[in-house]
Design an enzyme around this catalytic site. Structure first.
Site, short mmCIF file in Angstrom:
data_model
loop_
_atom_site.label_atom_id
_atom_site.label_comp_id
_atom_site.label_asym_id
_atom_site.label_seq_id
_atom_site.Cartn_x
_atom_site.Cartn_y
_atom_site.Cartn_z
N SER A 136 108.09 45.11 88.86
CA SER A 136 108.91 44.53 87.79
C SER A 136 110.28 44.18 88.37
CB SER A 136 109.09 45.56 86.66
OG SER A 136 110.08 45.13 85.75
N TYR A 148 110.86 54.33 84.30
CA TYR A 148 110.25 53.00 84.51
C TYR A 148 110.88 52.33 85.74
CZ TYR A 148 108.18 48.46 83.58
OH TYR A 148 107.46 47.30 83.70
N1 LIG Z 1 105.34 42.47 79.97
C1 LIG Z 1 106.45 42.54 80.69
O1 LIG Z 1 107.54 42.11 80.25
C2 LIG Z 1 106.40 43.12 82.08
C3 LIG Z 1 107.50 42.86 82.93
C4 LIG Z 1 107.48 43.36 84.21
C5 LIG Z 1 106.41 44.11 84.66
N2 LIG Z 1 105.36 44.35 83.81
C6 LIG Z 1 104.26 45.16 84.33
O2 LIG Z 1 103.06 44.43 84.21
C7 LIG Z 1 101.96 45.34 84.16
C8 LIG Z 1 100.99 44.89 83.08
O3 LIG Z 1 101.64 44.97 81.84
P1 LIG Z 1 101.48 43.87 80.71
O4 LIG Z 1 102.80 43.25 80.52
O5 LIG Z 1 100.31 42.99 80.98
O6 LIG Z 1 101.26 44.82 79.44
P2 LIG Z 1 99.96 45.10 78.52
O7 LIG Z 1 99.49 43.85 77.91
O8 LIG Z 1 100.39 46.22 77.64
O9 LIG Z 1 98.89 45.62 79.57
C9 LIG Z 1 98.92 46.89 80.14
C10 LIG Z 1 97.56 47.21 80.68
O10 LIG Z 1 97.58 48.51 81.29
C11 LIG Z 1 96.47 49.25 80.82
N3 LIG Z 1 96.77 50.68 80.83
C12 LIG Z 1 97.82 51.31 80.26
N4 LIG Z 1 97.71 52.64 80.44
C13 LIG Z 1 96.59 52.85 81.16
C14 LIG Z 1 95.93 54.02 81.64
N5 LIG Z 1 96.42 55.24 81.42
N6 LIG Z 1 94.77 53.88 82.34
C15 LIG Z 1 94.24 52.64 82.55
N7 LIG Z 1 94.82 51.50 82.11
C16 LIG Z 1 95.97 51.61 81.41
C17 LIG Z 1 96.23 48.74 79.39
O11 LIG Z 1 94.88 48.92 79.00
P3 LIG Z 1 94.32 50.04 77.99
O12 LIG Z 1 95.36 50.26 76.93
O13 LIG Z 1 93.05 49.43 77.50
O14 LIG Z 1 94.10 51.23 78.88
C18 LIG Z 1 96.50 47.25 79.58
O15 LIG Z 1 95.34 46.60 80.04
C19 LIG Z 1 102.55 46.73 83.95
O16 LIG Z 1 102.51 47.45 85.17
C20 LIG Z 1 103.99 46.45 83.56
O17 LIG Z 1 104.86 47.48 83.96
C21 LIG Z 1 105.33 43.87 82.54
#
Ligand SMILES: NC(=O)c1ccc[n+]([C@@H]2O[C@H](COP(=O)([O-])OP(=O)(O)OC[C@H]3O[C@@H](n4cnc5c(N)ncnc54)[C@H](OP(=O)(O)O)[C@@H]3O)[C@@H](O)[C@H]2O)c1
Length: 264
Positions: A141, A154
């Protein structure tokens, strides 16, 4: 079903960046192993990938903060002789000051962002290096480049992810292996992330949001160039440049100003 002979594993494939990554890799002909907790969402995605792209798409439901589930995913990676791509993407955010929230969430966050990344990267890289090909993407991130109130765990785990990925890059370069590693550092991305953590989206101007598809495009372009750190979008590239250029004694007051809700 006949397989393509090259497989990709994506964690957190049930929504957001992971789902978009799985779709792009399927479109490129990879057979997929889809990992997350919500099995129903993975099964639906699996059907869609099979129907749209004619690839194999296996569902591996796992909570990566649980040792037995993590071992199950590790074993699948070690047992797969054709894994060419792994995306360590599963992650989540939290709300609140570190000492005012329970310790359960920061504990789970470190297990997921740090421990699962170590274990799955190790399981994947041994085979990739031996076979002389492969790509590993750790989804970090822009939060990795600084700190802000309410985000201690985080920002720290994402900073760790960047440092770890840089270390892997040096290990791989030391033996001149063609395997590629990348720390993907998105800014605010339109996914379920801010709903899942109840952080909400109202505090972020509309123009700062990027799509999960654009994040994945930037990652794949970065891989083809061999970029270690990928920050999608010009706005966020400038943001990271400024964060890295300014000294901590200037950055910290700014972080407090923009996260004013935590000021007493
Ligand atoms: N969205 C943003 O603004 C942003 C910005 C920078 C970085 N990121 C990073 O991008 C990555 C993906 O996030 P996203 O934005 O796509 O959010 P998201 O739509 O909430 O997706 C998160 C994913 O992680 C899975 N997950 C969460 N806890 C888990 C666990 N204990 N075991 C296995 N799977 C788990 C969730 O699936 P289940 O709930 O089905 O397990 C979901 O598929 C993350 O690492 C986040 O830190 C996001």
């Amino acid at each position: 079903m006949e397989t393509s002979g090259r497989a990709a594993l994506v964690t957190g494939a049930s929504s957001g960046i992971g789902e978009a990554y799985a779709k792009r890799l399927a479109a490129e002909g990879y057979d997929l192993i889809l990992v997350a907790r919500r099995k129903d969402r993975l099964e639906k995605l699996s059907e869609e990938l099979k129907a749209s792209y004619g690839v194999e798409a296996q569902v591996l439901a796992a909570d990566l903060t649980e040792e037995s589930d993590l071992r199950k995913v590790e074993d699948r990676i070690v047992g797969s002789g054709d894994l060419e791509f792994i995306v360590n993407n599963a992650g989540f955010g939290t709300r609140g000051l570190f000492f005012e929230t329970g310790v359960k969430e920061p504990d789970r966050m470190h297990r997921l962002h740090v421990l699962a990344t170590v274990r799955l990267s190790h399981a994947a890289l041994a085979g990739m290096v031996a076979r002389g090909k492969g790509n590993l993407v750790n989804v970090s991130s822009v939060a990795a480049f600084g700190q802000s109130p309410g985000n201690a765990g985080y920002c720290a785990t994402k900073a760790w992810m960047n440092s770890f990925t840089e270390g892997l890059c040096l290990d791989i370069s030391a033996i001149r292996s063609p395997v590629k590693v990348q720390a993907l550092c998105p800014g605010y991305t339109l996914t379920e992330f801010h709903d899942a953590s109840e952080i909400g989206r109202d505090h972020v101007p509309e123009s700062w949001w990027i799509s999960a598809e654009d994040v994945v495009d930037a990652s794949l372009r970065g891989l083809s160039r061999g970029d270690l750190f990928v920050v999608p979008g010009r706005r966020y590239k400038l943001y990271v440049f400024i964060l890295k250029a300014l000294p901590g004694f200037l950055i910290r007051p700014l972080a407090l100003r923009f996260k004013g809700k935590y000021r007493r």
